[in-house]
Design a protein around this motif. Sequence first.
Motif, short mmCIF file in Angstrom:
data_model
loop_
_atom_site.label_atom_id
_atom_site.label_comp_id
_atom_site.label_asym_id
_atom_site.label_seq_id
_atom_site.Cartn_x
_atom_site.Cartn_y
_atom_site.Cartn_z
N VAL A 102 0.87 -1.18 0.00
CA VAL A 102 0.00 0.00 0.00
C VAL A 102 0.90 1.22 0.00
O VAL A 102 2.00 1.20 0.57
CB VAL A 102 -0.95 -0.01 1.22
N TRP A 103 0.47 2.30 -0.66
CA TRP A 103 1.28 3.51 -0.75
C TRP A 103 0.40 4.76 -0.60
O TRP A 103 -0.79 4.74 -0.92
CB TRP A 103 1.98 3.59 -2.10
N ALA A 104 1.02 5.83 -0.15
CA ALA A 104 0.36 7.13 -0.16
C ALA A 104 0.13 7.56 -1.60
O ALA A 104 0.93 7.25 -2.49
CB ALA A 104 1.21 8.17 0.57
N ASP A 105 -0.96 8.29 -1.83
CA ASP A 105 -1.29 8.72 -3.18
C ASP A 105 -1.79 10.16 -3.15
O ASP A 105 -2.11 10.69 -2.10
CB ASP A 105 -2.37 7.79 -3.77
N TRP A 106 -1.79 10.79 -4.30
CA TRP A 106 -2.34 12.14 -4.48
C TRP A 106 -1.82 13.12 -3.43
O TRP A 106 -0.63 13.18 -3.16
CB TRP A 106 -3.86 12.09 -4.54
N GLY A 107 -2.72 13.89 -2.81
CA GLY A 107 -2.30 14.93 -1.87
C GLY A 107 -1.59 14.39 -0.65
O GLY A 107 -0.77 15.09 -0.04
N THR A 108 -1.88 13.15 -0.29
CA THR A 108 -1.19 12.56 0.86
C THR A 108 0.27 12.30 0.54
O THR A 108 1.16 12.54 1.38
CB THR A 108 -1.90 11.26 1.28
N LEU A 109 0.56 11.81 -0.65
CA LEU A 109 1.95 11.62 -1.07
C LEU A 109 2.65 12.96 -1.17
O LEU A 109 3.80 13.12 -0.72
CB LEU A 109 2.00 10.90 -2.41
N LEU A 110 1.98 13.95 -1.75
CA LEU A 110 2.56 15.29 -1.83
C LEU A 110 2.85 15.84 -0.44
O LEU A 110 3.92 16.40 -0.19
CB LEU A 110 1.60 16.22 -2.57
N ILE A 127 9.10 4.14 -4.43
CA ILE A 127 10.47 4.59 -4.63
C ILE A 127 10.54 5.67 -5.71
O ILE A 127 11.38 6.57 -5.66
CB ILE A 127 11.39 3.39 -5.00
N GLY A 128 9.64 5.63 -6.67
CA GLY A 128 9.61 6.64 -7.72
C GLY A 128 8.67 7.79 -7.43
O GLY A 128 8.04 8.33 -8.35
N TYR A 129 8.59 8.21 -6.16
CA TYR A 129 7.61 9.24 -5.80
C TYR A 129 7.83 10.57 -6.53
O TYR A 129 6.87 11.30 -6.80
CB TYR A 129 7.57 9.46 -4.28
N ASP A 130 9.07 10.88 -6.87
CA ASP A 130 9.31 12.13 -7.61
C ASP A 130 8.61 12.09 -8.97
O ASP A 130 7.97 13.06 -9.38
CB ASP A 130 10.81 12.35 -7.79
N LYS A 131 8.71 10.97 -9.65
CA LYS A 131 8.07 10.83 -10.96
C LYS A 131 6.54 10.82 -10.82
O LYS A 131 5.82 11.38 -11.65
CB LYS A 131 8.56 9.57 -11.66
N VAL A 132 6.04 10.16 -9.76
CA VAL A 132 4.59 10.15 -9.52
C VAL A 132 4.07 11.56 -9.31
O VAL A 132 3.08 11.98 -9.94
CB VAL A 132 4.25 9.27 -8.30
N LEU A 133 4.73 12.33 -8.46
CA LEU A 133 4.26 13.68 -8.15
C LEU A 133 4.42 14.62 -9.34
O LEU A 133 3.59 15.52 -9.54
CB LEU A 133 5.01 14.23 -6.93
N THR A 134 5.45 14.42 -10.12
CA THR A 134 5.61 15.22 -11.33
C THR A 134 4.46 14.95 -12.30
O THR A 134 3.92 15.86 -12.94
CB THR A 134 6.96 14.94 -12.00
N THR A 135 4.07 13.69 -12.41
CA THR A 135 2.94 13.31 -13.26
C THR A 135 1.65 13.97 -12.80
O THR A 135 0.86 14.48 -13.60
CB THR A 135 2.77 11.78 -13.28
#
Length: 272
Positions: free
Chosen positions: A25-33, A226-234
């Motif tokens: 499970v992973w943080a997503d959207w505004g929670t990941l940001l 691990i690729g959170y930078d790419k996720v948030l950029t997207t």
Amino acid sequence: MTVKEIQLKICAHVLDVCQRHGLRVWADWGTLLGAVREKGMIPWDDDIDLMMLREDYERLILLADTEFQSPFFLQCVHTERGYYRGHTQVRYDGTAAILPADICQPFHQGIFIDLFVYDHIPDDLNCAGWRRSLRMARTAQKCLQTAQYGKGMKRMIARMLCGTLGNKRLYRLFERQFTKWNEKETKRIACPTFDWRQVEREAKERAWYDETVMLPFEDLEIPAPIGYDKVLTTLYGANYMTPRQDSSGHGEVILDAERDYREVIQELKSRK
């Protein structure tokens, strides 16, 4: 407890269940940001967003009866009659988080966090199979939504169709249009059951989730890809680390951390 404290309590419970059962499970959207930029919830966010891949999510659903007992309630089409949204919510008993459009709906409307289910999508979104899936999904979803939220003759016809075909059967037909692509192990993933119209813009590389890192989030540690930078950029663009004023995607939500949603709904109805 405050609304935020309840949301964090729900989140901690979900993470604990996933950790004990080996579910990713992973943080997503505004929670990941928020985890990356603020080490907590960002000012304009009003809930917590988590995501899972389909195979882990389906294992979580099988644990719903034993692992999500009161005050927690895992809400999806498989656990509550009359709930047909394309994502799952984990609710907290004895509280209220009510969208104005849902005042007449029978399902649980306690304070919640969102859980998004990600499926593989084809590498070529212009292929005939994907377009055919979209047409079938759109028809099935429109029928369910009209039966639940429509008015007049359209709602009556939609309810007749749902009654004939079966609501859950119709939802599974909708869901199947996207889950079947998991069998092909394509390179990208998305959450088409939540919003198939935004798939191309929000699609992510499956490889970005090959490993997990833990990030501080309020008084918790929350898993991030691990690729959170790419996720948030997207999701937010290259300047996602620059704070900006924004608003929640939920719009108006009637929140009460101390009263049950049924009591609040009765009060709202009596005002009309």
